[in-house]
Design a protein around this motif. Sequence first.
Motif, PDB file in Angstrom:
ATOM      1  N   ASP A 218       0.803  -1.214   0.000  1.00  0.00           N
ATOM      2  CA  ASP A 218       0.000   0.000   0.000  1.00  0.00           C
ATOM      3  C   ASP A 218       0.840   1.270   0.000  1.00  0.00           C
ATOM      4  O   ASP A 218       0.314   2.381   0.082  1.00  0.00           O
ATOM      5  N   GLY A 219       2.157   1.134  -0.110  1.00  0.00           N
ATOM      6  CA  GLY A 219       3.032   2.294  -0.139  1.00  0.00           C
ATOM      7  C   GLY A 219       4.047   2.173  -1.259  1.00  0.00           C
ATOM      8  O   GLY A 219       4.118   1.149  -1.944  1.00  0.00           O
ATOM      9  N   GLY A 268       6.236  -2.524  -3.237  1.00  0.00           N
ATOM     10  CA  GLY A 268       5.080  -1.643  -3.376  1.00  0.00           C
ATOM     11  C   GLY A 268       4.281  -2.002  -4.611  1.00  0.00           C
ATOM     12  O   GLY A 268       4.260  -3.170  -5.030  1.00  0.00           O
ATOM     13  N   PRO A 269       3.628  -1.032  -5.250  1.00  0.00           N
ATOM     14  CA  PRO A 269       2.913  -1.306  -6.502  1.00  0.00           C
ATOM     15  C   PRO A 269       3.831  -1.995  -7.509  1.00  0.00           C
ATOM     16  O   PRO A 269       5.021  -1.676  -7.614  1.00  0.00           O
TER      17      PRO A 269
END
Length: 287
Positions: A218-219, A268-269
């Motif tokens: 989510d970061g 992350g993403p």
Amino acid sequence: MSTHEPPPLTDHFRLLGLAVRLDADPPALLEPLQHVVVRAGDDLPVERTVNVRVVPAGNGLQVDMGEGRPRRLCCTDVALAHIHIVLTRYARDLHAGDTTLHCGAATLDGRLALFTGDRGAGKTTLLARLLLAGADFHCDEYVLTRDGLAITFPRPLHVKPGTLAHLPEVAAVCRRKPLLQHWNGVKYYPVDPEDLGHAWRSVRARPAAILHLEPGFDGPPRIESIAQIEMVKRLMCQTLDQAPDIGRQARDVCALVRGTPCFALRVGPLEDTLDLVRRTLSGLDSV
């Protein structure tokens, strides 16, 4: 929708010195057995041959793998998972002198990178994305090591249903796959890189980098260098030998890490993480 055609049927394959022969009666059962086939190339001499024979048994299947009494299993999916587990154990037994690490591996721009971390950290998802981006995928679960070398242990990617939203091309392939289940209850689709149009092979080489993955989906992704002794500690927590010789494991892990750049990677993403990994590895000296 994926345009990749399924690989042709085969009744034999090799797995790090293990030669596997598939026999099904009726022959139509050979088609579902393709989900346990490993199509990765390797140059190791054959040390053991295993014959896998599958026949119908009531509503399920009877599987004979030369372990004495054949196993009667309730359904095709359970039988496939059983065959995969037993073949993996046989192949690992051939390399009992090596230390087994819970680790994945891929080669990017000629650099072999190892990816370790606890279950759920994102190794398989990241490795699948690297594969689709043109990296050479080698494995997503086991790496063997001895004398400072990494020996990648090929098996189909074990893609969990929760990752499919991030990998639409892989999701298209998974729609043709059975949903299998590990002994611990985790469900997965077995995806061979050839299902995605990518040839693959096992490698035996020094790694250019070792990355320890930590989930942080989510970061933004973050990567930082860590000391080699810290990576040794983390890898010792990822050893998988069933009858461990701690001293040998420590020597093998130290030899693998010695002189190798080590990183902690917060995942992350997916696209941002892929870009960060590529930039990090491109900054290393060629090996």
